[in-house]
Design a protein around this motif. Structure first.
Motif, PDB file in Angstrom:
ATOM      1  N   GLY A 110       0.815  -1.388  -0.118  1.00 34.59           N
ATOM      2  CA  GLY A 110      -0.059  -0.051   0.095  1.00 34.59           C
ATOM      3  C   GLY A 110       0.887   1.070   0.070  1.00 34.59           C
ATOM      4  N   CYS A 111       2.022   1.253   0.676  1.00 35.59           N
ATOM      5  CA  CYS A 111       3.047   2.219   0.783  1.00 35.59           C
ATOM      6  C   CYS A 111       3.652   2.484  -0.570  1.00 35.59           C
ATOM      7  CB  CYS A 111       3.708   2.057   2.064  1.00 35.59           C
ATOM      8  SG  CYS A 111       5.093   3.552   2.330  1.00 35.59           S
ATOM      9  N   GLU A 112       3.826   1.262  -1.042  1.00 34.66           N
ATOM     10  CA  GLU A 112       4.570   1.206  -2.408  1.00 34.66           C
ATOM     11  C   GLU A 112       4.053   1.723  -3.556  1.00 34.66           C
ATOM     12  OE1 GLU A 112       5.623  -2.864  -1.083  1.00 34.66           O
ATOM     13  OE2 GLU A 112       7.317  -2.460  -1.913  1.00 34.66           O
ATOM     14  N   LEU A 113       2.606   1.383  -3.347  1.00 39.35           N
ATOM     15  CA  LEU A 113       1.655   1.902  -4.401  1.00 39.35           C
ATOM     16  C   LEU A 113       1.496   3.138  -4.348  1.00 39.35           C
ATOM     17  CD1 LEU A 113      -0.463   1.599  -6.560  1.00 39.35           C
ATOM     18  CD2 LEU A 113      -2.272   1.099  -4.836  1.00 39.35           C
ATOM     19  N   ALA A 114       1.305   4.093  -3.149  1.00 33.86           N
ATOM     20  CA  ALA A 114       1.364   5.460  -3.151  1.00 33.86           C
ATOM     21  C   ALA A 114       2.528   6.073  -3.528  1.00 33.86           C
ATOM     22  CB  ALA A 114       1.176   5.760  -1.412  1.00 33.86           C
ATOM     23  N   MET A 115       3.748   5.577  -3.500  1.00 36.47           N
ATOM     24  CA  MET A 115       4.936   5.926  -3.728  1.00 36.47           C
ATOM     25  C   MET A 115       4.936   5.839  -5.329  1.00 36.47           C
ATOM     26  SD  MET A 115       7.843   5.145  -0.911  1.00 36.47           S
ATOM     27  CE  MET A 115       7.623   3.374  -0.845  1.00 36.47           C
ATOM     28  N   ALA A 116       4.687   4.928  -5.889  1.00 34.04           N
ATOM     29  CA  ALA A 116       4.522   4.868  -7.247  1.00 34.04           C
ATOM     30  C   ALA A 116       3.689   5.733  -8.109  1.00 34.04           C
ATOM     31  CB  ALA A 116       3.950   3.269  -7.851  1.00 34.04           C
ATOM     32  N   CYS A 117       2.695   6.476  -7.276  1.00 37.63           N
ATOM     33  CA  CYS A 117       1.747   7.689  -7.958  1.00 37.63           C
ATOM     34  C   CYS A 117       2.965   8.934  -7.861  1.00 37.63           C
ATOM     35  CB  CYS A 117       0.987   7.866  -7.016  1.00 37.63           C
ATOM     36  SG  CYS A 117      -0.394   6.584  -6.970  1.00 37.63           S
ATOM     37  N   ASP A 118       2.289   9.791  -8.621  1.00 35.30           N
ATOM     38  CA  ASP A 118       3.423  11.118  -8.828  1.00 35.30           C
ATOM     39  C   ASP A 118       3.639  11.781  -7.452  1.00 35.30           C
ATOM     40  OD1 ASP A 118       3.716  10.298 -11.650  1.00 35.30           O
ATOM     41  OD2 ASP A 118       1.782  11.246 -11.808  1.00 35.30           O
ATOM     42  N   PHE A 119       2.728  12.024  -6.903  1.00 35.49           N
ATOM     43  CA  PHE A 119       2.896  12.549  -5.285  1.00 35.49           C
ATOM     44  C   PHE A 119       1.700  11.930  -4.480  1.00 35.49           C
ATOM     45  CE2 PHE A 119       0.762  15.942  -7.548  1.00 35.49           C
ATOM     46  CZ  PHE A 119      -0.297  16.440  -6.762  1.00 35.49           C
ATOM     47  N   ILE A 120       1.943  12.149  -3.196  1.00 35.22           N
ATOM     48  CA  ILE A 120       1.024  11.677  -2.227  1.00 35.22           C
ATOM     49  C   ILE A 120       0.503  12.739  -1.471  1.00 35.22           C
ATOM     50  CG2 ILE A 120       0.661  10.151  -0.130  1.00 35.22           C
ATOM     51  CD1 ILE A 120       3.387   8.749  -1.133  1.00 35.22           C
ATOM     52  N   VAL A 121      -0.951  12.925  -1.281  1.00 41.59           N
ATOM     53  CA  VAL A 121      -1.183  13.727  -0.345  1.00 41.59           C
ATOM     54  C   VAL A 121      -2.162  12.988   0.808  1.00 41.59           C
ATOM     55  CG1 VAL A 121      -1.718  15.816  -1.635  1.00 41.59           C
ATOM     56  CG2 VAL A 121      -3.867  14.316  -1.455  1.00 41.59           C
ATOM     57  N   CYS A 122      -2.193  13.535   2.119  1.00 39.10           N
ATOM     58  CA  CYS A 122      -2.646  12.273   2.954  1.00 39.10           C
ATOM     59  C   CYS A 122      -3.561  13.076   4.026  1.00 39.10           C
ATOM     60  CB  CYS A 122      -1.662  11.495   3.458  1.00 39.10           C
ATOM     61  SG  CYS A 122      -0.593  12.361   5.003  1.00 39.10           S
ATOM     62  N   ALA A 123      -4.430  12.018   4.605  1.00 38.14           N
ATOM     63  CA  ALA A 123      -5.218  12.745   5.823  1.00 38.14           C
ATOM     64  C   ALA A 123      -4.464  12.650   7.088  1.00 38.14           C
ATOM     65  CB  ALA A 123      -6.205  11.649   6.109  1.00 38.14           C
ATOM     66  N   ASP A 124      -4.729  13.291   7.993  1.00 41.24           N
ATOM     67  CA  ASP A 124      -4.106  13.375   9.117  1.00 41.24           C
ATOM     68  C   ASP A 124      -4.023  11.890  10.159  1.00 41.24           C
ATOM     69  OD1 ASP A 124      -6.829  13.510   9.879  1.00 41.24           O
ATOM     70  OD2 ASP A 124      -6.566  15.462  10.952  1.00 41.24           O
ATOM     71  N   THR A 125      -4.889  11.104   9.531  1.00 42.70           N
ATOM     72  CA  THR A 125      -5.111   9.765  10.058  1.00 42.70           C
ATOM     73  C   THR A 125      -3.797   8.800   9.379  1.00 42.70           C
ATOM     74  OG1 THR A 125      -6.545   9.132   8.342  1.00 42.70           O
ATOM     75  CG2 THR A 125      -7.475  10.047  10.620  1.00 42.70           C
ATOM     76  N   ALA A 126      -3.409   9.288   8.420  1.00 38.51           N
ATOM     77  CA  ALA A 126      -2.479   8.215   7.695  1.00 38.51           C
ATOM     78  C   ALA A 126      -1.315   7.632   8.383  1.00 38.51           C
ATOM     79  CB  ALA A 126      -1.886   8.983   6.258  1.00 38.51           C
ATOM     80  N   ARG A 127      -1.068   6.330   8.156  1.00 32.47           N
ATOM     81  CA  ARG A 127      -0.014   5.631   8.619  1.00 32.47           C
ATOM     82  C   ARG A 127       0.617   4.814   7.848  1.00 32.47           C
ATOM     83  NH1 ARG A 127      -1.264   8.180  12.007  1.00 32.47           N
ATOM     84  NH2 ARG A 127      -1.848   7.930  14.217  1.00 32.47           N
ATOM     85  N   PHE A 128       2.025   5.259   7.465  1.00 29.63           N
ATOM     86  CA  PHE A 128       2.712   4.559   6.602  1.00 29.63           C
ATOM     87  C   PHE A 128       3.617   3.701   7.091  1.00 29.63           C
ATOM     88  CE2 PHE A 128       1.685   8.851   5.106  1.00 29.63           C
ATOM     89  CZ  PHE A 128       1.063   8.424   3.673  1.00 29.63           C
ATOM     90  N   GLY A 129       3.989   2.416   6.286  1.00 28.04           N
ATOM     91  CA  GLY A 129       4.916   1.651   6.811  1.00 28.04           C
ATOM     92  C   GLY A 129       5.366   0.642   5.966  1.00 28.04           C
ATOM     93  N   GLN A 130       6.670   0.120   6.297  1.00 26.35           N
ATOM     94  CA  GLN A 130       6.974  -1.312   5.362  1.00 26.35           C
ATOM     95  C   GLN A 130       7.274  -2.295   6.253  1.00 26.35           C
ATOM     96  OE1 GLN A 130       6.905   0.663   1.651  1.00 26.35           O
ATOM     97  NE2 GLN A 130       7.067  -1.271   2.006  1.00 26.35           N
ATOM     98  N   PRO A 131       5.999  -2.825   6.780  1.00 22.68           N
ATOM     99  CA  PRO A 131       6.389  -4.184   7.888  1.00 22.68           C
ATOM    100  C   PRO A 131       6.742  -5.223   7.511  1.00 22.68           C
ATOM    101  CG  PRO A 131       3.905  -3.700   7.246  1.00 22.68           C
ATOM    102  CD  PRO A 131       4.632  -2.744   6.432  1.00 22.68           C
ATOM    103  N   GLU A 132       7.096  -5.584   6.134  1.00 23.35           N
ATOM    104  CA  GLU A 132       7.435  -7.070   5.528  1.00 23.35           C
ATOM    105  C   GLU A 132       8.276  -7.668   6.259  1.00 23.35           C
ATOM    106  OE1 GLU A 132       7.232  -4.174   3.683  1.00 23.35           O
ATOM    107  OE2 GLU A 132       6.231  -4.231   1.947  1.00 23.35           O
ATOM    108  N   ILE A 133       9.127  -6.686   6.858  1.00 21.28           N
ATOM    109  CA  ILE A 133      10.232  -7.559   7.924  1.00 21.28           C
ATOM    110  C   ILE A 133       9.674  -8.608   8.806  1.00 21.28           C
ATOM    111  CG2 ILE A 133      10.648  -5.898   9.591  1.00 21.28           C
ATOM    112  CD1 ILE A 133      13.401  -7.164   7.641  1.00 21.28           C
ATOM    113  N   ASN A 134       8.469  -8.180   9.383  1.00 26.63           N
ATOM    114  CA  ASN A 134       7.642  -8.863  10.247  1.00 26.63           C
ATOM    115  C   ASN A 134       7.173 -10.292   9.812  1.00 26.63           C
ATOM    116  OD1 ASN A 134       8.085  -6.909  12.293  1.00 26.63           O
ATOM    117  ND2 ASN A 134       6.078  -5.722  11.414  1.00 26.63           N
ATOM    118  N   LEU A 135       7.074 -10.383   8.393  1.00 28.43           N
ATOM    119  CA  LEU A 135       6.477 -11.396   7.713  1.00 28.43           C
ATOM    120  C   LEU A 135       7.505 -12.411   7.242  1.00 28.43           C
ATOM    121  CD1 LEU A 135       3.631  -9.612   5.545  1.00 28.43           C
ATOM    122  CD2 LEU A 135       3.436 -11.058   7.588  1.00 28.43           C
ATOM    123  N   GLY A 136       8.778 -12.065   7.427  1.00 33.69           N
ATOM    124  CA  GLY A 136       9.916 -12.715   6.853  1.00 33.69           C
ATOM    125  C   GLY A 136      10.264 -12.606   5.535  1.00 33.69           C
ATOM    126  N   ILE A 137       9.902 -11.445   4.989  1.00 36.25           N
ATOM    127  CA  ILE A 137      10.199 -11.108   3.605  1.00 36.25           C
ATOM    128  C   ILE A 137      10.483  -9.619   3.538  1.00 36.25           C
ATOM    129  CG2 ILE A 137       8.492 -12.602   2.392  1.00 36.25           C
ATOM    130  CD1 ILE A 137       6.517 -10.258   2.012  1.00 36.25           C
TER     131      ILE A 137
END
Ligand code: CAA
Length: 258
Positions: A110-137
């Motif tokens: 989801g974070c990667e898709l947002a970054m693949a867009c040209d730019f990101i605007v977000c809500a004050d509730t947004a939470r960005f992360g790359q938690p793949e490390i927790n899945l062993g990938i």
């Protein structure tokens, strides 16, 4: 085209593409990613559309690639099918501007898709992360590369190695997002930005997008040469004459994409 995992609306020359798997927090399964690539290509081909907004729900832009779909896959499955690779190439190949409007979770893919867009605007509730490390990938849709380019190695390493989440304020400070809005205003504000872009000449918008992306893909000298050539080419357009003429006549330009 009818989509199972997206809701697509068009108004005022702007396409709004909403990821729509609410029961899975918009987890990106292969059908959704393929449909998104199709929808972006369709928007690119549609002369009535001049800018695109991609969004999710209030709770989640997307909580990552679909773990349930991936869990049983082998190396051979993932490698041989180039999982997500071809569709992500189609997504990033969109020539019209694409704005990601992120509310809630933008994790992993989801974070990667947002970054693949040209730019990101977000809500004050947004939470960005790359938690793949927790899945062993590790991130597999460009996260290690785009995050490092957008926010620098130190913060990118921190995010990718710990899997921690970043809130909206930190994401803006780090340069990951361009603007933050109250959650209820996110989509209207993103659409207003897209409409503002839609008023410009399509030719200069597409040239500007190509040039800014060159900044991440080539050396400074090559990037500046590419910009200078694109700048010169725009002097062959009617829209350059119209834009500069309108300034001198003290009126609004009427661009015709020629
Ligand atoms: N894949 C599949 N299903 C997911 C999902 C995902 N990435 N994220 C959430 N869901 C599902 C949950 O399984 C749950 O479904 P059920 O009701 O059937 O159990 C539903 O969505 C709601 O989720 P939660 O109950 O977990 O909601 P929560 O509010 O308690 O937690 C959350 C929200 C913190 C985002 C949590 O869902 C979560 O941690 N999700 C996984 C995040 C993640 O690890 N993303 C990375 C995926 S790997 C990846 O993206 C690889 C890549 O780079 C290509």
């Amino acid at each position: 085209m009818a989509y199972q995992n997206l809701i697509v609306e068009t108004e005022d020359h702007v396409a709004l593409i909403r990821l729509n798997r609410p029961d899975a927090l918009n987890a990106l399964n292969s059908d959704l990613v393929r449909e998104l690539a199709d929808a972006l290509q369709e928007a690119d081909r549609n002369d009535n559309i001049r800018a695109i907004v991609v969004t999710g729900s209030e709770k989640a832009f997307a909580a990552g690639a679909d773990i349930k779909e991936m869990a049983g896959k082998t190396y051979a499955d993932v490698f041989a099918t180039n999982m997500f690779g071809d569709d992500f190439k189609r997504i990033t190949g969109t020539r019209k501007p694409v704005i990601a409007a992120v509310s809630g979770y933008a994790l992993g893919g989801g974070c990667e898709l947002a970054m693949a867009c040209d730019f990101i605007v977000c809500a004050d509730t947004a939470r960005f992360g790359q938690p793949e490390i927790n899945l062993g990938i590790i991130p597999g849709m460009g996260g290690t590369q785009r995050l490092a380019r957008l926010i620098g190695r130190s913060k990118a390493m921190d995010m990718v190695l710990t899997g921690r989440f970043m809130d909206a304020a930190e994401a803006e400070r780090a340069g990951l997002v361009s603007r933050i809005f109250p959650a209820a205003k996110l989509v209207p504000e993103a659409l207003a930005i897209a409409r503002k872009i839609a008023e410009k000449s399509r030719l200069s918008v597409m040239a500007a997008k190509e040039c800014v992306h060159r900044a991440e893909e080539t050396s400074l000298d090559e990037g500046i040469l590419f910009e200078r050539r694109s700048f010169a080419a725009l002097f062959s357009t009617e829209d350059q004459k119209e834009g500069m003429g309108a300034f001198m006549d003290k009126r609004e330009p009427q661009f015709r994409d020629r």
